[in-house]
Design a protein around this motif. Structure first.
Motif, PDB file in Angstrom:
ATOM      1  N   ARG A 106       0.982  -1.367  -0.042  1.00  0.00           N
ATOM      2  CA  ARG A 106      -0.382  -0.050  -0.053  1.00  0.00           C
ATOM      3  C   ARG A 106       1.503   1.275  -0.423  1.00  0.00           C
ATOM      4  O   ARG A 106       0.709   2.060  -1.129  1.00  0.00           O
ATOM      5  N   MET A 107       1.785   1.253   0.848  1.00  0.00           N
ATOM      6  CA  MET A 107       3.119   2.098   0.661  1.00  0.00           C
ATOM      7  C   MET A 107       3.860   2.383  -0.295  1.00  0.00           C
ATOM      8  O   MET A 107       3.807   3.879  -0.730  1.00  0.00           O
ATOM      9  N   LEU A 108       3.687   1.719  -0.618  1.00  0.00           N
ATOM     10  CA  LEU A 108       4.815   1.784  -2.071  1.00  0.00           C
ATOM     11  C   LEU A 108       3.897   2.523  -3.489  1.00  0.00           C
ATOM     12  O   LEU A 108       4.389   3.026  -3.745  1.00  0.00           O
ATOM     13  N   LYS A 109       2.907   2.266  -3.662  1.00  0.00           N
ATOM     14  CA  LYS A 109       2.006   2.422  -3.878  1.00  0.00           C
ATOM     15  C   LYS A 109       1.922   3.958  -4.328  1.00  0.00           C
ATOM     16  O   LYS A 109       1.082   4.821  -4.962  1.00  0.00           O
ATOM     17  N   GLN A 110       1.374   4.152  -3.193  1.00  0.00           N
ATOM     18  CA  GLN A 110       0.834   5.411  -2.195  1.00  0.00           C
ATOM     19  C   GLN A 110       2.288   6.403  -2.840  1.00  0.00           C
ATOM     20  O   GLN A 110       2.292   7.613  -3.092  1.00  0.00           O
ATOM     21  N   LYS A 111       3.565   6.094  -2.710  1.00  0.00           N
ATOM     22  CA  LYS A 111       4.676   6.535  -3.306  1.00  0.00           C
ATOM     23  C   LYS A 111       5.287   6.954  -4.297  1.00  0.00           C
ATOM     24  O   LYS A 111       5.403   7.700  -4.831  1.00  0.00           O
ATOM     25  N   GLY A 112       3.466   6.270  -5.177  1.00  0.00           N
ATOM     26  CA  GLY A 112       4.868   6.134  -6.638  1.00  0.00           C
ATOM     27  C   GLY A 112       4.724   4.675  -7.269  1.00  0.00           C
ATOM     28  O   GLY A 112       5.266   4.690  -8.456  1.00  0.00           O
ATOM     29  N   LEU A 113       4.687   3.682  -7.324  1.00  0.00           N
ATOM     30  CA  LEU A 113       5.450   2.406  -7.688  1.00  0.00           C
ATOM     31  C   LEU A 113       3.634   1.938  -8.088  1.00  0.00           C
ATOM     32  O   LEU A 113       2.989   0.913  -7.667  1.00  0.00           O
TER      33      LEU A 113
END
Length: 264
Positions: A230-237
């Motif tokens: 979830r956080m990786l996606k939030q960071k743009g991944l």
């Protein structure tokens, strides 16, 4: 809240100094690596089978508290650009995003959660920075003057600084003083996720720090996998899809529910 974690760390360090002076070969403390308290997560003396003068601190460790879920049989293959970096090799950072595996090592006595997490993420175009190197020289000392120790710590500090996400896992059967220190250092960064299960000796301190700084904090490793994605996606991944997160959420809920039924 942060000061309470640091006070706990100071108290633990004092205890550890006394402990190291009185522990002798053949004592119950020397025989059981889980009872040995670390001055540093990078001091691995006494753990795992030795290879010459090198100690294996990344071997298979029993998981008596069942903290790690079984790996799904349908895990996707590694991404072509996936990078798993361990010290002393400097990460190449061939990917735009990196994740640092902060958390319990405890002379190699902590469960090998780092390898587990890496397998859940290896299908992504991601650089994993894993401080749990395969072997360690038992003659190294946790002092700035020791070249091996300095290399290890500086590798960790640099990788922590560069990480897009810092993933903390507290093994409930460890003390993990350096992990608590690192959480204090990076709590304000907006790039931290934490798993701290019931039973960790300073779990209350950890959870209150997370509450103060708005850090996602979960009790189960399966939930940590979800939070990492979830956080990786939030960071743009963008390689992490909403569908993948939703699927993993259902999987994690099932893991937690089964554990709850067994404990009931």
């Amino acid at each position: 809240m942060l000061s309470s974690v640091l006070r706990s760390l100071q108290s633990l360090t004092t205890h550890n100094n006394e402990h190291q002076e009185c522990a002798t070969p053949g004592s119950s403390t020397a025989r059981d690596p889980r009872k040995q308290v670390l001055m540093s997560s990078t001091t691995f003396s006494g753990a795992g089978p030795s290879v010459g003068k090198r100690l294996n601190i990344d071997g298979d460790i029993p998981d008596p508290s069942h903290q790690l879920p079984a790996l799904p049989s349908n895990l996707p293959p590694p991404n072509a650009t996936y990078e798993h970096s361990t010290p002393p090799q400097i990460p190449k950072y061939i990917n735009a995003y990196s994740l640092f595996l902060a958390g319990s090592i405890e002379m190699g006595a902590a469960i090998t959660w780092q390898r587990h997490m890496a397998q859940f993420l290896h299908h992504l175009p991601l650089t994993i920075c894993n401080p749990r190197r395969g072997h360690w020289d038992p003659d190294s000392r946790p002092q700035p003057s020791d070249a091996n120790f300095r290399t290890q710590v500086e590798w960790e500090l640099e990788a922590l600084s560069n990480a897009s996400v810092i993933c903390f896992f507290f093994d409930v059967n460890t003390k993990s003083p350096v992990t608590m220190m690192e959480l204090g250092l990076w709590a304000h960064s907006g790039k931290v996720i934490v798993c701290c299960g019931e039973g960790f000796w300073k779990g209350g301190n950890v959870k209150l720090v997370c509450e103060r700084y708005g850090i996602p904090c979960v009790n189960d490793f399966a939930e940590l996998v979800v939070e990492a994605k979830r956080m990786l996606k939030q960071k743009g991944l963008d390689a992490v899809t909403d569908e993948e997160i939703q699927r993993d959420e259902e999987w994690a809920k099932g893991i937690v529910a089964r554990k709850a039924r067994k404990e009931a």
